[in-house]
Design an enzyme around this catalytic site. Structure first.
Site, PDB file in Angstrom:
ATOM      1  N   SER A   1       0.836  -1.195   0.000  1.00 13.57           N
ATOM      2  CA  SER A   1       0.000   0.000   0.000  1.00 13.57           C
ATOM      3  C   SER A   1       0.878   1.255   0.000  1.00 13.57           C
ATOM      4  O   SER A   1       1.682   1.440  -0.909  1.00 13.57           O
ATOM      5  CB  SER A   1      -0.947  -0.045   1.201  1.00 13.57           C
ATOM      6  OG  SER A   1      -2.009   0.859   1.051  1.00 13.57           O
TER       7      SER A   1
ATOM      8  N   HIS B   1      -7.513  -5.936  -0.309  1.00 12.38           N
ATOM      9  CA  HIS B   1      -6.317  -5.106  -0.200  1.00 12.38           C
ATOM     10  C   HIS B   1      -5.230  -5.747   0.654  1.00 12.38           C
ATOM     11  O   HIS B   1      -4.042  -5.623   0.348  1.00 12.38           O
ATOM     12  CB  HIS B   1      -6.705  -3.745   0.386  1.00 12.38           C
ATOM     13  CG  HIS B   1      -5.596  -2.750   0.411  1.00 12.38           C
ATOM     14  ND1 HIS B   1      -4.973  -2.282  -0.735  1.00 12.38           N
ATOM     15  CD2 HIS B   1      -4.963  -2.123   1.451  1.00 12.38           C
ATOM     16  CE1 HIS B   1      -4.027  -1.413  -0.411  1.00 12.38           C
ATOM     17  NE2 HIS B   1      -4.001  -1.301   0.901  1.00 12.38           N
TER      18      HIS B   1
END
Length: 277
Positions: free
Chosen positions: A102, A254
């Site tokens: 991320s 994610h």
């Protein structure tokens, strides 16, 4: 390398106390860089696989995890990159592999631009990309007395379980331990102040033109159902980075290091091992 044993300890980088977990055993080194409101915990399920073939270094970035919540550090990607460069120097490493998740993916890219001679390859896991810096009015607001209260409100507006639901495709994988670990830093002193400073100083993500100058081999790993950094961001990064390959996992969100730990470990290991063949 200076150290040859497994440790969990504070080390000094850029005059700050930084929490670090490392296992160095004369094998090629991987540095793990976590994302926003996260910590080394992000990589807990893939490190055991990779530590068999690689030396491991994972740090909590300033403002997160167990590291200092500095009220003087300039929270920019460039300074985070300098911190990773200082970590490389601290352990006297060469030909380093970077793994960033991320926001950590963007920091890995900044690090590669800063010290390209030290970096061999990088893996970007659901990496942030193409975000602009905070709008001017938000940066100005960060200097006002009420801003810390506002940041606290925003961070607590959604519960930790709700936030975890947003990063998982398979909701059944959300455990009490996960909720506790991701919620713990939110309660620490000066956490809000450090997040306010990150809002103030974080520059935008690297542009397409800047990305085209990063010629290191890169593996991009994405979850098809990522709600935080959509899959098309990975596709765009693959186009802009000169030597990049994108792979995707179906029915994955994610936090791919939790949902697909074994597959992620295997793909990273295979990609990095090719450097030593």
């Amino acid at each position: 390398m200076k150290k040859t044993m497994y440790n969990k300890e504070m080390i000094r980088l850029l005059n700050m106390n930084i929490y670090c977990e490392y296992l160095l055993h004369n094998k090629p080194p991987i540095i793990f860089i976590h994302g926003f409101v996260s910590s080394v915990y992000t990589f807990r399920r893939i490190i055991p696989f990779l530590s068999k073939h690689f030396s491991i270094i994972a740090i909590d970035l300033p403002g997160f995890g167990r590291s200092v919540k500095s009220t003087s550090f300039i929270y920019s990607y460039e300074n985070y990159g300098k911190l990773i460069a200082a970590c490389i120097e601290h352990f006297q490493l060469d030909k380093v592999f970077l793994v960033g998740h991320s926001m950590g993916g963007q920091i890995a890219l900044y690090t590669t631009k800063l010290v390209p001679d030290k970096i061999d390859k990088l893996v970007l896991l659901s990496s942030s990309g193409y975000l602009d810096k905070a709008k001017r009015w938000k940066r100005y607001c960060s200097y006002l007395p009420f801003c810390e209260i506002a940041v606290n409100y925003v961070l607590k507006k959604r519960s930790v379980p709700d936030n975890l639901k947003n990063v998982f495709y398979d909701q059944s994988l959300i455990t009490k331990d996960l909720i506790e670990e991701f919620g713990r830093p939110l309660k620490e002193k000066n956490f809000n102040k450090s997040m306010m400073r990150l809002l103030r100083y974080r520059e935008g993500d690297l542009t397409s033109e800047q990305l085209k100058s990063i010629d290191k081999p890169a593996l991009l790993i994405w979850g098809r159902e990522d709600k935080v950094v959509p899959f098309y961001i990975g596709m765009k990064l693959e186009d802009d980075l000169p030597d990049a390959k994108l792979i995707a996992y179906e029915k994955t969100g994610h936090l791919i290091t939790e949902e697909k730990a074994e597959a992620v470990s295997k793909d990273i290991g295979t990609f990095f091992k090719r450097s030593n063949e």
